[in-house]
Design a protein around this motif. Structure first.
Motif, PDB file in Angstrom:
ATOM      1  N   ALA A   4      17.732   2.562  81.914  1.00 12.19           N
ATOM      2  CA  ALA A   4      18.021   1.394  81.251  1.00 12.19           C
ATOM      3  C   ALA A   4      18.099   1.349  79.833  1.00 12.19           C
ATOM      4  O   ALA A   4      19.152   1.004  79.257  1.00 12.19           O
ATOM      5  CB  ALA A   4      17.094   0.388  81.774  1.00 12.19           C
ATOM      6  N   ARG A   5      17.046   2.361  79.190  1.00 13.85           N
ATOM      7  CA  ARG A   5      17.097   2.497  77.855  1.00 13.85           C
ATOM      8  C   ARG A   5      18.448   3.324  77.541  1.00 13.85           C
ATOM      9  O   ARG A   5      18.941   3.148  76.371  1.00 13.85           O
ATOM     10  CB  ARG A   5      15.905   2.986  77.439  1.00 13.85           C
ATOM     11  N   SER A   6      18.682   4.393  78.064  1.00 16.21           N
ATOM     12  CA  SER A   6      19.766   5.355  77.793  1.00 16.21           C
ATOM     13  C   SER A   6      21.129   4.617  77.745  1.00 16.21           C
ATOM     14  O   SER A   6      22.180   4.960  77.084  1.00 16.21           O
ATOM     15  CB  SER A   6      19.750   6.348  78.789  1.00 16.21           C
ATOM     16  N   ALA A   7      21.073   3.609  78.762  1.00 16.47           N
ATOM     17  CA  ALA A   7      22.556   2.631  78.717  1.00 16.47           C
ATOM     18  C   ALA A   7      22.444   1.591  77.905  1.00 16.47           C
ATOM     19  O   ALA A   7      23.232   0.615  78.011  1.00 16.47           O
ATOM     20  CB  ALA A   7      22.395   2.213  80.250  1.00 16.47           C
ATOM     21  N   TRP A   8      21.423   1.375  76.958  1.00 18.09           N
ATOM     22  CA  TRP A   8      21.291   0.434  75.796  1.00 18.09           C
ATOM     23  C   TRP A   8      21.086  -1.003  76.650  1.00 18.09           C
ATOM     24  O   TRP A   8      21.365  -1.754  75.942  1.00 18.09           O
ATOM     25  CB  TRP A   8      22.571   0.353  75.006  1.00 18.09           C
ATOM     26  N   LEU A   9      20.349  -0.809  77.868  1.00 18.30           N
ATOM     27  CA  LEU A   9      19.899  -2.165  78.105  1.00 18.30           C
ATOM     28  C   LEU A   9      18.585  -2.496  77.738  1.00 18.30           C
ATOM     29  O   LEU A   9      18.313  -3.878  77.598  1.00 18.30           O
ATOM     30  CB  LEU A   9      19.960  -1.970  80.024  1.00 18.30           C
ATOM     31  N   LEU A  10      17.878  -1.782  77.573  1.00 17.51           N
ATOM     32  CA  LEU A  10      16.357  -1.997  77.017  1.00 17.51           C
ATOM     33  C   LEU A  10      16.106  -1.435  75.675  1.00 17.51           C
ATOM     34  O   LEU A  10      16.532  -0.246  75.439  1.00 17.51           O
ATOM     35  CB  LEU A  10      15.363  -1.782  78.098  1.00 17.51           C
ATOM     36  N   THR A  11      14.902  -1.787  75.129  1.00 20.57           N
ATOM     37  CA  THR A  11      14.400  -1.186  73.773  1.00 20.57           C
ATOM     38  C   THR A  11      13.054  -0.796  74.433  1.00 20.57           C
ATOM     39  O   THR A  11      12.386  -1.392  75.058  1.00 20.57           O
ATOM     40  CB  THR A  11      14.495  -2.084  72.695  1.00 20.57           C
ATOM     41  N   GLY A  12      12.503   0.183  73.498  1.00 18.43           N
ATOM     42  CA  GLY A  12      11.003   0.443  73.633  1.00 18.43           C
ATOM     43  C   GLY A  12      10.762   1.901  74.488  1.00 18.43           C
ATOM     44  O   GLY A  12      11.792   2.689  75.050  1.00 18.43           O
ATOM     45  N   GLU A  13       9.726   2.217  74.293  1.00 18.48           N
ATOM     46  CA  GLU A  13       9.354   3.805  75.055  1.00 18.48           C
ATOM     47  C   GLU A  13       9.247   3.240  76.417  1.00 18.48           C
ATOM     48  O   GLU A  13       8.313   2.343  76.987  1.00 18.48           O
ATOM     49  CB  GLU A  13       7.734   3.857  74.653  1.00 18.48           C
ATOM     50  N   GLN A  48       8.799 -15.382  93.554  1.00 20.98           N
ATOM     51  CA  GLN A  48       8.964 -16.551  92.091  1.00 20.98           C
ATOM     52  C   GLN A  48       8.040 -15.585  91.151  1.00 20.98           C
ATOM     53  O   GLN A  48       8.468 -15.349  89.798  1.00 20.98           O
ATOM     54  CB  GLN A  48       8.091 -17.706  92.603  1.00 20.98           C
ATOM     55  N   ARG A  49       6.991 -15.006  91.509  1.00 23.21           N
ATOM     56  CA  ARG A  49       6.383 -14.151  90.538  1.00 23.21           C
ATOM     57  C   ARG A  49       7.123 -13.120  89.888  1.00 23.21           C
ATOM     58  O   ARG A  49       7.087 -12.712  88.759  1.00 23.21           O
ATOM     59  CB  ARG A  49       5.161 -13.721  91.086  1.00 23.21           C
ATOM     60  N   ALA A  50       7.917 -12.419  90.809  1.00 24.75           N
ATOM     61  CA  ALA A  50       8.700 -11.306  90.529  1.00 24.75           C
ATOM     62  C   ALA A  50       9.786 -11.638  89.554  1.00 24.75           C
ATOM     63  O   ALA A  50      10.144 -11.042  88.385  1.00 24.75           O
ATOM     64  CB  ALA A  50       9.378 -10.439  91.627  1.00 24.75           C
ATOM     65  N   HIS A  51      10.580 -12.928  89.705  1.00 23.03           N
ATOM     66  CA  HIS A  51      11.434 -13.601  89.085  1.00 23.03           C
ATOM     67  C   HIS A  51      10.901 -13.940  87.587  1.00 23.03           C
ATOM     68  O   HIS A  51      11.622 -13.547  86.699  1.00 23.03           O
ATOM     69  CB  HIS A  51      11.906 -14.861  89.467  1.00 23.03           C
ATOM     70  N   LYS A  52       9.795 -14.705  87.727  1.00 23.89           N
ATOM     71  CA  LYS A  52       9.142 -15.145  86.321  1.00 23.89           C
ATOM     72  C   LYS A  52       8.661 -13.695  85.390  1.00 23.89           C
ATOM     73  O   LYS A  52       9.028 -13.893  84.272  1.00 23.89           O
ATOM     74  CB  LYS A  52       7.931 -15.677  86.564  1.00 23.89           C
ATOM     75  N   ALA A  53       8.232 -12.870  86.059  1.00 21.60           N
ATOM     76  CA  ALA A  53       7.856 -11.663  85.106  1.00 21.60           C
ATOM     77  C   ALA A  53       8.992 -10.812  84.716  1.00 21.60           C
ATOM     78  O   ALA A  53       9.118 -10.312  83.429  1.00 21.60           O
ATOM     79  CB  ALA A  53       7.332 -10.403  86.114  1.00 21.60           C
ATOM     80  N   THR A  54      10.117 -10.806  85.490  1.00 25.92           N
ATOM     81  CA  THR A  54      11.478 -10.254  85.059  1.00 25.92           C
ATOM     82  C   THR A  54      12.105 -10.931  83.868  1.00 25.92           C
ATOM     83  O   THR A  54      12.619 -10.507  82.958  1.00 25.92           O
ATOM     84  CB  THR A  54      12.602 -10.367  86.379  1.00 25.92           C
ATOM     85  N   ARG A  59      13.058 -10.991  77.940  1.00 28.60           N
ATOM     86  CA  ARG A  59      13.018 -11.772  76.657  1.00 28.60           C
ATOM     87  C   ARG A  59      12.325 -10.668  75.811  1.00 28.60           C
ATOM     88  O   ARG A  59      12.899 -10.637  74.483  1.00 28.60           O
ATOM     89  CB  ARG A  59      12.199 -13.121  76.706  1.00 28.60           C
ATOM     90  N   LEU A  60      11.590  -9.884  76.224  1.00 26.80           N
ATOM     91  CA  LEU A  60      10.721  -9.047  75.228  1.00 26.80           C
ATOM     92  C   LEU A  60      11.450  -7.683  75.180  1.00 26.80           C
ATOM     93  O   LEU A  60      11.585  -7.412  73.809  1.00 26.80           O
ATOM     94  CB  LEU A  60       9.565  -8.655  75.972  1.00 26.80           C
ATOM     95  N   TYR A  61      12.171  -7.157  76.018  1.00 27.96           N
ATOM     96  CA  TYR A  61      12.838  -5.818  75.959  1.00 27.96           C
ATOM     97  C   TYR A  61      14.245  -5.914  75.765  1.00 27.96           C
ATOM     98  O   TYR A  61      14.847  -4.587  75.783  1.00 27.96           O
ATOM     99  CB  TYR A  61      12.027  -4.866  76.698  1.00 27.96           C
TER     100      TYR A  61
END
Length: 68
Positions: A4-13, A48-54, A59-61
C-alpha cells in the motif's frame, strides 16, 4: 502495508502503521476478554469494530494527492 505504501496509498513506516491498525482494531478488548469483564463480540459487532478501525486508520495514514 508495504504494498500500500509502494502504491502511494498510505504514508508511514509499514511496521509502525500495522501496529497502529492493530491497536485501533483491538483497543483494550483483548484484555477485557481475558479478564472476562465483557462477552465475546458478535460477528456483527466485529464487523462494526473493523469498519471503525479502518476509517480511523485511513484518516491517519491515507496518502493525499498533496503528499506526493
Amino acid at each position: 502495508m508495504k504494498q500500500a505504501r509502494s502504491a502511494w496509498l498510505l504514508t508511514g513506516e509499514p511496521s509502525e502503521i500495522a501496529e497502529q491498525f492493530a491497536g485501533l482494531l483491538w483497543g483494550c478488548l483483548m484484555v477485557r476478554l481475558m479478564l472476562r469483564v465483557v462477552d465475546q463480540p458478535s460477528p456483527r459487532q466485529m464487523v462494526q469494530r473493523a469498519h471503525k478501525a479502518t476509517v480511523a486508520f485511513l484518516r491517519l495514514y491515507a496518502q493525499t494527492d498533496a503528499g506526493r
